[in-house]
Design a protein around this motif. Sequence first.
Motif, short mmCIF file in Angstrom:
data_model
loop_
_atom_site.label_atom_id
_atom_site.label_comp_id
_atom_site.label_asym_id
_atom_site.label_seq_id
_atom_site.Cartn_x
_atom_site.Cartn_y
_atom_site.Cartn_z
N ASN A 176 0.82 -1.21 0.00
CA ASN A 176 0.00 0.00 0.00
C ASN A 176 0.86 1.27 0.00
N HIS A 177 2.08 1.13 -0.48
CA HIS A 177 3.03 2.24 -0.59
C HIS A 177 3.29 2.91 0.77
N TRP A 178 3.24 2.10 1.85
CA TRP A 178 3.51 2.57 3.20
C TRP A 178 2.57 3.70 3.61
N ASN A 179 1.33 3.63 3.12
CA ASN A 179 0.32 4.64 3.41
C ASN A 179 -0.45 4.25 4.68
N PRO A 180 -0.30 4.99 5.78
CA PRO A 180 -0.98 4.61 7.03
C PRO A 180 -2.50 4.79 6.99
N HIS A 181 -3.02 5.43 5.96
CA HIS A 181 -4.47 5.63 5.85
C HIS A 181 -5.14 4.56 4.99
N ALA A 182 -4.36 3.74 4.32
CA ALA A 182 -4.91 2.77 3.36
C ALA A 182 -5.60 1.58 4.04
N HIS A 183 -5.05 1.07 5.13
CA HIS A 183 -5.58 -0.14 5.74
C HIS A 183 -5.63 -0.04 7.27
N PRO A 184 -6.52 0.80 7.81
CA PRO A 184 -6.68 0.83 9.26
C PRO A 184 -7.37 -0.44 9.74
N LEU A 185 -6.97 -0.94 10.88
CA LEU A 185 -7.62 -2.12 11.44
C LEU A 185 -8.96 -1.70 12.04
N GLN A 186 -10.00 -2.50 11.74
CA GLN A 186 -11.36 -2.21 12.18
C GLN A 186 -11.79 -3.20 13.26
N PRO A 187 -12.49 -2.73 14.30
CA PRO A 187 -12.95 -3.62 15.38
C PRO A 187 -13.92 -4.68 14.86
N GLN A 188 -13.79 -5.88 15.40
CA GLN A 188 -14.67 -7.00 15.08
C GLN A 188 -15.41 -7.41 16.35
N GLY A 189 -16.47 -8.15 16.20
CA GLY A 189 -17.28 -8.58 17.34
C GLY A 189 -16.63 -9.60 18.24
N ASP A 190 -15.53 -10.19 17.79
CA ASP A 190 -14.88 -11.25 18.57
C ASP A 190 -13.74 -10.74 19.44
N GLY A 191 -13.61 -9.42 19.61
CA GLY A 191 -12.55 -8.87 20.45
C GLY A 191 -11.25 -8.62 19.71
N THR A 192 -11.29 -8.68 18.39
CA THR A 192 -10.10 -8.39 17.60
C THR A 192 -10.39 -7.19 16.71
N ARG A 193 -9.36 -6.73 16.02
CA ARG A 193 -9.51 -5.75 14.95
C ARG A 193 -8.70 -6.26 13.77
N THR A 194 -9.19 -6.00 12.57
CA THR A 194 -8.58 -6.60 11.39
C THR A 194 -8.53 -5.62 10.23
N ALA A 195 -7.64 -5.93 9.31
CA ALA A 195 -7.58 -5.29 7.99
C ALA A 195 -7.21 -6.39 7.01
#
Length: 91
Positions: free
Chosen positions: A33-52
């Motif tokens: 993602n060309h080292w872009n910190p805005h491209a893939h933020p981790l999103q909260p999930q219902g199982d207590g994790t966050r993912t991208a």
Amino acid sequence: MLKRKRLRGRIQVTFVLPTDTPPGPVSVVGDFNHWNPHAHPLQPQGDGTRTATVTLPAHSSHAFRYLAAGDQWFDDEHADHHDGTNSRIHT
């Protein structure tokens, strides 16, 4: 943690972290993602994790790291390899 799912000629990679460790927003950044910190933020999930999730070409290698609040960079202990600077994933 890294989860992989095989697609036609590609690999879907899901980057997984606990919801609260580290606290605050976290993004996965890498050469995909060309080292872009805005491209893939981790999103909260219902199982207590966050993912991208990203889709990468099969049979390729990529460098990545996580970027947390306060410019805190860190590696994934479950990466396929660490090259001294970055985590690496092989698809």
